[in-house]
Design a protein around this motif. Structure first.
Motif, PDB file in Angstrom:
ATOM      1  N   TYR A 201     -39.639 -41.407  -0.447  1.00 45.77           N
ATOM      2  CA  TYR A 201     -39.380 -40.047  -0.006  1.00 45.77           C
ATOM      3  C   TYR A 201     -37.917 -39.651  -0.201  1.00 45.77           C
ATOM      4  O   TYR A 201     -37.555 -38.501   0.029  1.00 45.77           O
ATOM      5  CB  TYR A 201     -39.741 -39.886   1.476  1.00 45.77           C
ATOM      6  CG  TYR A 201     -41.229 -39.898   1.754  1.00 45.77           C
ATOM      7  CD1 TYR A 201     -41.902 -38.743   2.126  1.00 45.77           C
ATOM      8  CD2 TYR A 201     -41.965 -41.087   1.665  1.00 45.77           C
ATOM      9  CE1 TYR A 201     -43.265 -38.749   2.400  1.00 45.77           C
ATOM     10  CE2 TYR A 201     -43.326 -41.109   1.929  1.00 45.77           C
ATOM     11  CZ  TYR A 201     -43.968 -39.944   2.291  1.00 45.77           C
ATOM     12  OH  TYR A 201     -45.311 -39.959   2.552  1.00 45.77           O
ATOM     13  N   ILE A 202     -37.084 -40.610  -0.582  1.00 43.18           N
ATOM     14  CA  ILE A 202     -35.657 -40.353  -0.752  1.00 43.18           C
ATOM     15  C   ILE A 202     -35.357 -40.181  -2.240  1.00 43.18           C
ATOM     16  O   ILE A 202     -35.570 -41.091  -3.035  1.00 43.18           O
ATOM     17  CB  ILE A 202     -34.808 -41.512  -0.172  1.00 43.18           C
ATOM     18  CG1 ILE A 202     -35.153 -41.721   1.310  1.00 43.18           C
ATOM     19  CG2 ILE A 202     -33.325 -41.212  -0.338  1.00 43.18           C
ATOM     20  CD1 ILE A 202     -34.470 -42.939   1.919  1.00 43.18           C
ATOM     21  N   GLY A 203     -34.875 -39.027  -2.623  1.00 47.53           N
ATOM     22  CA  GLY A 203     -34.596 -38.747  -4.017  1.00 47.53           C
ATOM     23  C   GLY A 203     -33.376 -39.473  -4.535  1.00 47.53           C
ATOM     24  O   GLY A 203     -32.714 -40.230  -3.821  1.00 47.53           O
ATOM     25  N   THR A 204     -33.063 -39.232  -5.782  1.00 44.95           N
ATOM     26  CA  THR A 204     -31.909 -39.861  -6.409  1.00 44.95           C
ATOM     27  C   THR A 204     -30.648 -39.044  -6.137  1.00 44.95           C
ATOM     28  O   THR A 204     -30.710 -37.939  -5.607  1.00 44.95           O
ATOM     29  CB  THR A 204     -32.121 -39.985  -7.926  1.00 44.95           C
ATOM     30  OG1 THR A 204     -32.335 -38.679  -8.462  1.00 44.95           O
ATOM     31  CG2 THR A 204     -33.329 -40.865  -8.228  1.00 44.95           C
ATOM     32  N   GLY A 205     -29.506 -39.612  -6.517  1.00 40.13           N
ATOM     33  CA  GLY A 205     -28.239 -38.942  -6.266  1.00 40.13           C
ATOM     34  C   GLY A 205     -27.663 -39.347  -4.922  1.00 40.13           C
ATOM     35  O   GLY A 205     -28.305 -40.051  -4.127  1.00 40.13           O
ATOM     36  N   ASP A 206     -26.453 -38.893  -4.657  1.00 41.78           N
ATOM     37  CA  ASP A 206     -25.750 -39.259  -3.429  1.00 41.78           C
ATOM     38  C   ASP A 206     -25.807 -38.182  -2.357  1.00 41.78           C
ATOM     39  O   ASP A 206     -25.193 -38.324  -1.303  1.00 41.78           O
ATOM     40  CB  ASP A 206     -24.278 -39.562  -3.740  1.00 41.78           C
ATOM     41  CG  ASP A 206     -24.112 -40.808  -4.592  1.00 41.78           C
ATOM     42  OD1 ASP A 206     -25.044 -41.631  -4.614  1.00 41.78           O
ATOM     43  OD2 ASP A 206     -23.046 -40.947  -5.225  1.00 41.78           O
ATOM     44  N   ASP A 207     -26.543 -37.101  -2.612  1.00 42.18           N
ATOM     45  CA  ASP A 207     -26.516 -35.959  -1.701  1.00 42.18           C
ATOM     46  C   ASP A 207     -27.798 -35.787  -0.897  1.00 42.18           C
ATOM     47  O   ASP A 207     -28.054 -34.713  -0.343  1.00 42.18           O
ATOM     48  CB  ASP A 207     -26.242 -34.684  -2.489  1.00 42.18           C
ATOM     49  CG  ASP A 207     -27.284 -34.416  -3.575  1.00 42.18           C
ATOM     50  OD1 ASP A 207     -28.108 -35.321  -3.841  1.00 42.18           O
ATOM     51  OD2 ASP A 207     -27.265 -33.308  -4.148  1.00 42.18           O
ATOM     52  N   VAL A 208     -28.597 -36.848  -0.790  1.00 43.19           N
ATOM     53  CA  VAL A 208     -29.859 -36.747  -0.048  1.00 43.19           C
ATOM     54  C   VAL A 208     -29.601 -36.978   1.440  1.00 43.19           C
ATOM     55  O   VAL A 208     -29.198 -38.070   1.854  1.00 43.19           O
ATOM     56  CB  VAL A 208     -30.906 -37.751  -0.551  1.00 43.19           C
ATOM     57  CG1 VAL A 208     -32.198 -37.597   0.250  1.00 43.19           C
ATOM     58  CG2 VAL A 208     -31.160 -37.556  -2.033  1.00 43.19           C
ATOM     59  N   VAL A 209     -29.808 -35.954   2.226  1.00 44.81           N
ATOM     60  CA  VAL A 209     -29.676 -36.053   3.686  1.00 44.81           C
ATOM     61  C   VAL A 209     -31.018 -36.506   4.247  1.00 44.81           C
ATOM     62  O   VAL A 209     -32.024 -35.805   4.094  1.00 44.81           O
ATOM     63  CB  VAL A 209     -29.255 -34.702   4.294  1.00 44.81           C
ATOM     64  CG1 VAL A 209     -29.159 -34.808   5.812  1.00 44.81           C
ATOM     65  CG2 VAL A 209     -27.932 -34.232   3.699  1.00 44.81           C
ATOM     66  N   PHE A 210     -31.059 -37.659   4.883  1.00 46.57           N
ATOM     67  CA  PHE A 210     -32.326 -38.218   5.354  1.00 46.57           C
ATOM     68  C   PHE A 210     -33.003 -37.299   6.358  1.00 46.57           C
ATOM     69  O   PHE A 210     -34.235 -37.203   6.396  1.00 46.57           O
ATOM     70  CB  PHE A 210     -32.091 -39.594   5.976  1.00 46.57           C
ATOM     71  CG  PHE A 210     -33.355 -40.334   6.304  1.00 46.57           C
ATOM     72  CD1 PHE A 210     -34.234 -40.717   5.305  1.00 46.57           C
ATOM     73  CD2 PHE A 210     -33.674 -40.658   7.615  1.00 46.57           C
ATOM     74  CE1 PHE A 210     -35.415 -41.392   5.595  1.00 46.57           C
ATOM     75  CE2 PHE A 210     -34.850 -41.336   7.918  1.00 46.57           C
ATOM     76  CZ  PHE A 210     -35.721 -41.698   6.903  1.00 46.57           C
ATOM     77  N   GLU A 211     -32.188 -36.608   7.161  1.00 49.14           N
ATOM     78  CA  GLU A 211     -32.735 -35.715   8.167  1.00 49.14           C
ATOM     79  C   GLU A 211     -33.225 -34.404   7.557  1.00 49.14           C
ATOM     80  O   GLU A 211     -33.759 -33.548   8.281  1.00 49.14           O
ATOM     81  CB  GLU A 211     -31.665 -35.419   9.225  1.00 49.14           C
ATOM     82  CG  GLU A 211     -31.154 -36.659   9.949  1.00 49.14           C
ATOM     83  CD  GLU A 211     -30.158 -37.466   9.118  1.00 49.14           C
ATOM     84  OE1 GLU A 211     -29.871 -38.612   9.497  1.00 49.14           O
ATOM     85  OE2 GLU A 211     -29.673 -36.955   8.068  1.00 49.14           O
ATOM     86  N   GLY A 212     -33.036 -34.227   6.257  1.00 48.36           N
ATOM     87  CA  GLY A 212     -33.505 -33.033   5.569  1.00 48.36           C
ATOM     88  C   GLY A 212     -34.857 -33.258   4.935  1.00 48.36           C
ATOM     89  O   GLY A 212     -35.860 -33.497   5.614  1.00 48.36           O
ATOM     90  N   ALA A 213     -34.900 -33.203   3.601  1.00 45.36           N
ATOM     91  CA  ALA A 213     -36.165 -33.258   2.869  1.00 45.36           C
ATOM     92  C   ALA A 213     -37.024 -34.485   3.178  1.00 45.36           C
ATOM     93  O   ALA A 213     -38.240 -34.348   3.362  1.00 45.36           O
ATOM     94  CB  ALA A 213     -35.893 -33.157   1.364  1.00 45.36           C
ATOM     95  N   PRO A 214     -36.456 -35.712   3.256  1.00 48.08           N
ATOM     96  CA  PRO A 214     -37.327 -36.874   3.525  1.00 48.08           C
ATOM     97  C   PRO A 214     -38.077 -36.766   4.850  1.00 48.08           C
ATOM     98  O   PRO A 214     -39.305 -36.943   4.890  1.00 48.08           O
ATOM     99  CB  PRO A 214     -36.345 -38.050   3.515  1.00 48.08           C
ATOM    100  CG  PRO A 214     -35.238 -37.610   2.629  1.00 48.08           C
ATOM    101  CD  PRO A 214     -35.080 -36.148   2.917  1.00 48.08           C
TER     102      PRO A 214
END
Length: 259
Positions: A201-214
């Motif tokens: 559920y965690i996308g690539t890149g360094d800007d994935v906020v876990f409390e957001g999209a995942p």
């Protein structure tokens, strides 16, 4: 079961501390708040930690490398031809600690994904490195295993800090009352239990906020459960909150001290 600790942020809201060291290394009772959190988990039998470090990450590594200096009596013997150090009554926790440099500006979800190789294909726990509580970790894990979903997060009720107003469309205040228990709203307190499928559920890149999209996607698919905690929980976002935690510790009233 491994415990992932998010300890890489800048801590901009507590600049009095974070200018000198990472916020999770800010001390309560002479020990970093990170240590207090780890003591909570080890009280319930969880001893393996993966620390997602970033800002001033070398200070976290150095602290654990010198752990005996903080917990044991030591003799530095300069009288011999070869310098010798003797550790007396060696005191240390039965911990296995992996400190990972997950980047300076990396967001929470991306930090978690960067430590996947240290977690493997197994259930793991995760929390933030700046909040303490008296959650019964064993009951939290049992709750997670019982419902069979991919993710569990601990929630606490955050009370309103100000009075409550009713305001009309013309900005007229029709009523005012002081805050009450029913005004509280559940918030994410961390202390999560996660299945390895969460990594997908965690996308690539360094800007994935876990409390957001995942987490939003997990909730949308019915895979996110709330473990409601009605006891103590306190984060350390500001100097005022640090002073509060220090006061509780010094007065021997720290609810998170379950060990």
């Amino acid at each position: 079961m491994k415990v992932v600790l998010l300890a890489g942020g800048w801590g901009t809201r507590i600049t009095e501390e974070s200018e000198l060291r990472p916020k999770p290394m800010a001390e309560i009772g002479g020990m970093p708040i990170l240590w207090h959190i780890m003591k909570e988990y080890s009280h319930y039998g969880f001893y393996e930690f993966i620390i997602c470090a970033g800002y001033k990450q070398h200070m976290i590594k150095e602290w654990f490398a010198d752990y005996f200096l903080y917990t044991s009596d030591i003799t530095f013997d300069f009288t011999r031809d070869s310098y010798r150090t003797v550790v007396h009554d060696r005191r240390a926790e039965p911990w296995k600690v992996t400190v990972v440099n997950t980047g300076l500006n990396t967001m929470t979800g991306s930090r978690i994904r960067r430590v996947q190789k240290y977690i493997g294909n197994e259930t793991f726990m995760m929390t933030y490195g700046d909040g303490v509580c008296d959650v019964n970790i064993q009951k939290l894990v049992a709750f997670h295993r019982a419902h069979g979903k991919l993710a569990t997060l601990t929630t606490v009720m955050q009370k309103e800090q100000k009075g409550v107003l009713s305001i009309g469309r013309d900005n007229t205040v029709s009523s005012f009352r002081e805050k009450a228990q029913e005004d509280a709203a559940p918030i994410n307190a961390g202390y999560m239990v996660l299945e390895p499928e969460v990594f997908s559920y965690i996308g690539t890149g360094d800007d994935v906020v876990f409390e957001g999209a995942p987490l939003e996607r997990l909730a949308g698919e019915g895979q996110l459960m709330s473990y409601r905690h009605e006891g103590f929980w306190q984060c350390m976002d500001t100097l005022r909150e640090k002073v509060l935690l220090e006061k509780l510790w010094q007065e021997q009233r720290a609810p998170w001290r379950t060990w």
